[in-house]
Design a protein around this motif. Structure first.
Motif, short mmCIF file in Angstrom:
data_model
loop_
_atom_site.label_atom_id
_atom_site.label_comp_id
_atom_site.label_asym_id
_atom_site.label_seq_id
_atom_site.Cartn_x
_atom_site.Cartn_y
_atom_site.Cartn_z
N GLY A 292 0.80 -1.22 0.00
CA GLY A 292 0.00 0.00 0.00
C GLY A 292 0.83 1.27 0.00
O GLY A 292 0.30 2.36 -0.30
N LEU A 293 2.13 1.17 0.32
CA LEU A 293 2.99 2.34 0.27
C LEU A 293 3.05 2.94 -1.13
O LEU A 293 3.47 4.09 -1.30
CB LEU A 293 4.41 1.98 0.74
N SER A 294 2.64 2.18 -2.12
CA SER A 294 2.67 2.68 -3.49
C SER A 294 1.71 3.85 -3.70
O SER A 294 1.87 4.62 -4.65
CB SER A 294 2.34 1.56 -4.48
N VAL A 295 0.71 4.01 -2.81
CA VAL A 295 -0.23 5.12 -2.99
C VAL A 295 0.44 6.47 -2.76
O VAL A 295 -0.07 7.51 -3.19
CB VAL A 295 -1.45 5.00 -2.05
N VAL A 296 1.60 6.47 -2.11
CA VAL A 296 2.32 7.72 -1.88
C VAL A 296 2.89 8.26 -3.19
O VAL A 296 3.14 9.45 -3.34
CB VAL A 296 3.46 7.50 -0.85
N ILE A 298 5.85 7.71 -4.50
CA ILE A 298 7.29 7.97 -4.49
C ILE A 298 7.94 6.65 -4.88
O ILE A 298 7.92 5.69 -4.11
CB ILE A 298 7.78 8.44 -3.11
N PRO A 299 8.51 6.57 -6.09
CA PRO A 299 9.01 5.28 -6.57
C PRO A 299 9.94 4.56 -5.61
O PRO A 299 9.85 3.35 -5.44
CB PRO A 299 9.73 5.67 -7.88
N MET A 300 10.84 5.28 -4.96
CA MET A 300 11.78 4.65 -4.04
C MET A 300 11.03 3.96 -2.90
O MET A 300 11.33 2.81 -2.53
CB MET A 300 12.74 5.68 -3.47
N LEU A 301 10.02 4.62 -2.34
CA LEU A 301 9.24 4.06 -1.24
C LEU A 301 8.41 2.88 -1.73
O LEU A 301 8.25 1.87 -1.03
CB LEU A 301 8.34 5.14 -0.64
N THR A 302 7.87 2.99 -2.94
CA THR A 302 7.11 1.88 -3.51
C THR A 302 7.97 0.64 -3.66
O THR A 302 7.55 -0.47 -3.30
CB THR A 302 6.55 2.28 -4.89
N LYS A 303 9.19 0.82 -4.16
CA LYS A 303 10.09 -0.33 -4.35
C LYS A 303 10.49 -0.93 -3.01
O LYS A 303 10.59 -2.16 -2.87
CB LYS A 303 11.32 0.12 -5.13
N MET A 304 10.73 -0.08 -2.01
CA MET A 304 11.05 -0.58 -0.68
C MET A 304 9.90 -1.42 -0.13
O MET A 304 10.11 -2.49 0.44
CB MET A 304 11.36 0.59 0.26
N GLY A 305 8.67 -0.94 -0.32
CA GLY A 305 7.51 -1.67 0.17
C GLY A 305 7.34 -3.01 -0.52
O GLY A 305 7.10 -4.02 0.13
N PHE A 306 7.47 -3.03 -1.84
CA PHE A 306 7.32 -4.29 -2.58
C PHE A 306 8.43 -5.27 -2.23
O PHE A 306 8.18 -6.49 -2.11
CB PHE A 306 7.31 -4.01 -4.09
N LEU A 531 -3.71 5.51 5.11
CA LEU A 531 -4.29 4.94 6.32
C LEU A 531 -5.68 4.37 6.03
O LEU A 531 -6.02 3.27 6.47
CB LEU A 531 -4.37 6.01 7.41
N THR A 532 -6.47 5.10 5.26
CA THR A 532 -7.81 4.64 4.92
C THR A 532 -7.76 3.36 4.10
O THR A 532 -8.51 2.41 4.35
CB THR A 532 -8.55 5.74 4.12
N MET A 599 5.63 3.93 9.69
CA MET A 599 5.22 3.25 10.90
C MET A 599 3.77 2.78 10.80
O MET A 599 3.43 1.69 11.28
CB MET A 599 5.39 4.16 12.12
N VAL A 600 2.92 3.59 10.19
CA VAL A 600 1.53 3.18 10.01
C VAL A 600 1.48 1.86 9.23
O VAL A 600 0.76 0.92 9.60
CB VAL A 600 0.73 4.27 9.27
N GLY A 601 2.27 1.78 8.15
CA GLY A 601 2.26 0.58 7.33
C GLY A 601 2.81 -0.64 8.03
O GLY A 601 2.15 -1.67 8.16
N VAL A 602 4.04 -0.52 8.50
CA VAL A 602 4.71 -1.68 9.09
C VAL A 602 4.07 -2.08 10.41
O VAL A 602 3.79 -3.26 10.65
CB VAL A 602 6.21 -1.39 9.28
N VAL A 603 3.82 -1.11 11.29
CA VAL A 603 3.25 -1.42 12.60
C VAL A 603 1.86 -2.00 12.46
O VAL A 603 1.48 -2.92 13.20
CB VAL A 603 3.24 -0.17 13.51
N PHE A 604 1.07 -1.50 11.51
CA PHE A 604 -0.26 -2.05 11.34
C PHE A 604 -0.18 -3.52 10.94
O PHE A 604 -0.89 -4.37 11.49
CB PHE A 604 -1.04 -1.28 10.28
#
Length: 742
Positions: A292-296, A298-306, A531-532, A599-604
């Motif tokens: 879900g970090l891909s909704v931000v 930011i390609p770098m964050l999307t790749k980290m999330g995937f 978050l939603t 933190m919202v992503g990982v902690v959730f």
């Protein structure tokens, strides 16, 4: 699902040689790919939709031959006390160093401090800027070595020389002793939980195999997929934590099934069918949160999330297949629950094992005083969350590095000689392609910026060969991460509207500082939609798992409490400086802008792990006829110790990264460790049973129309009770000959 996983577990147990060889082959394949992969790759950071990114793109288009994302370095010289850097001897040393720095094949150029205004007013400090033709991750180690070597020669001549810039960034973040200690603590927790070295070693071994496959795969794909160095660190952090936890739950359930008298293959099948179902859904919530970090956007964050999500998927698959296979190899050496190996004091009687354990006693205590426990937990987390109201966001720079690093010392020398804003100059790009008089637009831009508050200096406009675009360097009077610098960026952009009206020229602000500001704003804007999305999808998933409305709702609200409390702790330590010495924070400042959404992503995802593992056992007991209160006690009897061990393990793994010298990794490690503590021990162990006690049967209420609509995933393993008879009580746990082949 439980029946399918049951069959998968028995297959893996029975065909252990095939399964083990398959995972070894995958590890070998990933390792070979990593070993043969290019050491570096293109790591240009793209932030679509931001003004800073538009300016970067414009620079590459209008200034051919230059590269906006090329690596840079600054070499800072300081003369000995009582001397000037302009003295003949020191000047010759500096110029010789500049000449050496200019010789590399990847070097685009190195400025002469004595001709480009690179000497401080008091004459004690000078610097040279080295620009490279390639990006940070494309930069060869030989270029870094040449940079360090030239600086070393100047030091030998008696000057103080320090270096900064992204050219010094390590392509692979180092692994320190703290991470090893974290793994050691995790191993100790496993031994205490299982009372057996072998049973404790299985989750650790499989987690390391999973992380090895995941990180090696990331390394192999780093160049073609443009992955940043932090990606592998994040994948290692999360993959190791969930890998141990998921394996821990399966092994624990396997030992419990042995205690019930089932044969070993049957116990493996039932463990994967029940605990494995929880593992699948827990892993799915983590994957949803990370992807879900891909909704931000930011390609770098999307790749980290995937990439991190990929390691979680591997951890789930290993728990479902490799763990039962290794249990097959272990045979009688993995004992039923309540029994310890002789090495660790085995020989306890079964009668003692049946006594109420700590989980049972704690659950009974909460059931007697649910209101008091609920209020204490909510008020405590609320108090911990208070500092979050003062949250200030920004991105870390070299000023937040430890004082032991050359980057931090170079930062301090430049601040001393040229002012704090010199470490974060703003680059203003003036696009006058559509203007009738580009030079007038350039002059107006310089004049307007000089009149703004907080500006130390403004360089003359430097136009391109076509004369339609120019760059202007602005030095603020405040450090890059300060609020004053952010306000200056907004003031320049506001002034650009007047310039556009008067001279028909577009004014764009870029540079590392402006990029950081734009990233922070983009992350803030994306937090609520993210978050939603994540909470909404996970809420629907948990409705399917628990077949309840209130239990998933309670889980989501508890998560919000724990994540806010964790953010409060991060603010208190990294922004306010509380206990900063204990954590190793040498410079306080704004919290990393990606921290809240991360933190919202990982902690959730991790919070839902504990929710699923703990409450599915309660749901299982309730479905099988126990009262709501007794189901809570049963869930704690079988799951509290394991969930506690899982939380301690995860905290140990995350806390191991607090020792990192990289501020971002340190902050992430601390934040996640504290969040796991709050969520596992306060929310899941205290607030959850208190709420369930107050709700009673209402906790498991589900509208009939929704009950008919939802698929039955059978997380409780009801199908195993009615559909399998081979391993019922009375079977010999050490004799698998009576098992029915599936």
């Amino acid at each position: 699902m439980a029946t399918f996983l049951y069959r998968l577990g028995r297959f893996a147990f029975r065909r252990r040689h095939f399964v083990a060889l398959l995972w070894v082959a995958l590890l070998a394949l990933a390792s070979v790919g990593a070993a043969g992969a290019p050491a570096t790759g293109n790591s240009s950071i793209s932030i679509p939709g931001t003004e800073a990114q538009k300016a970067f793109d414009l620079l590459e288009e209008r200034f051919p031959g230059t590269r906006a994302d090329g690596a840079t370095a600054r070499v800072v010289f300081k003369a000995p006390a009582g001397e000037k850097i302009t003295d003949a001897g020191h000047k010759a040393t500096v110029q010789q160093t500049v000449e050496e720095l200019s010789e590399g094949s990847e070097v685009a150029g190195a400025t002469d401090p004595y001709q480009g205004g690179g000497v401080s007013q008091d004459g004690t400090v000078a610097y040279t800027s080295v620009s490279y033709k390639v990006s940070v991750l494309e930069l060869q180690e030989s270029s870094r070595d040449a940079l360090k070597g030239a600086a070393g020669d100047a030091r030998d001549a008696g000057l103080t020389v320090e270096m900064g810039g992204d050219a010094l960034l390590a392509t692979v973040p180092p692994t320190g002793a703290a991470e090893i200690i974290g793994i050691g603590v995790a191993a100790l927790a496993l031994v205490i939980t299982f009372g057996s070295l072998l049973a404790a070693g299985l989750p650790l071994l499989t987690a390391l195999i999973g992380v090895g496959i995941g990180v090696s795969g990331i390394t192999a794909l780093a160049s073609p997929l443009d992955l940043s160095p932090t990606t592998s660190t994040l994948a290692m952090m999360i993959g190791l934590a969930v890998g141990i936890d998921y394996a821990l739950f399966v092994v624990s359930r396997y030992r419990a099934e042995l205690t019930e008298g089932h044969g070993r293959e049957e116990a493996a099948g039932r463990a994967v069918g029940t605990a494995g179902s929880a593992v699948v859904f827990a892993g799915l919530t983590v994957v949803i949160a990370l992807v879900g970090l891909s909704v931000v956007n930011i390609p770098m964050l999307t790749k980290m999330g995937f990439a991190a999500a990929g390691t979680v998927v591997i951890a789930v698959l290993i728990a479902l297949t490799l763990i039962p296979a290794l249990l097959g190899y272990a045979g009688r050496k993995v004992r039923p629950a309540g029994e310890k190996s002789k090495l660790l004091g085995g020989g306890r009687t079964e009668k003692k094992a049946q006594r109420p354990n700590m989980g049972t006693r704690w659950a009974s205590f909460v059931l007697r005083r649910p209101v008091a426990v609920l209020l204490l937990g909510v008020v405590g987390l609320g108090a911990a969350a208070i500092p979050a109201a003062s949250l200030e966001l920004g991105l870390t720079d070299e000023g937040s590095q430890p004082t032991s690093t050359t980057q931090r010392r170079a930062y301090d020398l430049l601040s001393e000689g040229f002012g704090p804003g010199f470490n974060g100059p703003l680059v203003v790009v003036v696009d006058a392609k559509n203007s009738d008089d580009p030079q007038a637009g350039f002059r107006q831009t310089v004049d307007d910026i000089e009149g703004l508050e907080g500006v130390v200096s403004v360089s003359p406009a430097s136009p391109n060969t076509a004369g339609d675009t120019a760059t202007i360097t602005v030095v603020p009077d405040s450090k890059p991460s300060s609020l004053a610098t952010e306000n200056l960026v907004h003031d320049i952009r506001d002034a650009g509207a007047d310039i556009k009206a008067d001279a028909d020229a577009d004014v764009l602000v870029t540079g590392a500082t402006a990029m950081n500001i734009d990233v922070s704003q983009k992350l803030n804007d994306a937090l609520l939609p993210y978050l939603t999305l994540v909470v909404g999808l996970a809420f629907l998933l948990l409705i399917v798992v628990f077949r309840s409305i209130l239990v998933p709702l309670k889980a989501a609200l508890g998560f919000l409490l724990s994540v806010m409390a964790a953010l409060g702790a991060v603010v208190a330590v990294f922004q306010w400086g509380w206990l900063s010495g204990l954590v190793g924070v040498e410079e306080t400042g704004p919290v990393m802008s990606m921290m809240p959404i991360f933190m919202v992503g990982v902690v959730f995802g991790l919070a839902m792990d504990y929710e699923v593992f703990l409450v599915t056992r309660m749901r299982e007991a309730y479905v099988h006829g126990e009262s709501p209160s007794q189901a809570v006690v049963t869930g704690f009897r079988y799951s509290a110790r394991v969930v506690t061990a899982a939380a301690v393990i995860m905290m140990a793994v995350f806390a191991g990264f607090i020792g990192s010298s990289e501020p971002m990794i340190k902050m992430i490690g601390f934040g996640l460790a504290v969040a796991v503590f709050f969520d596992a021990f306060v929310v899941r162990m205290a607030i959850v049973p208190a709420v369930l006690a107050l709700l009673g049967k209402k906790a498991w209420w589900l509208p009939k129309w929704l009950d008919r609509f939802l698929p039955n995933v059978d997380v409780e393993g009801e199908g195993l009770r009615t559909g399998t008879d081979a391993g019922k009580k009375g079977g010999n746990p050490d004799d698998d000959r009576d098992l029915v082949r599936v």
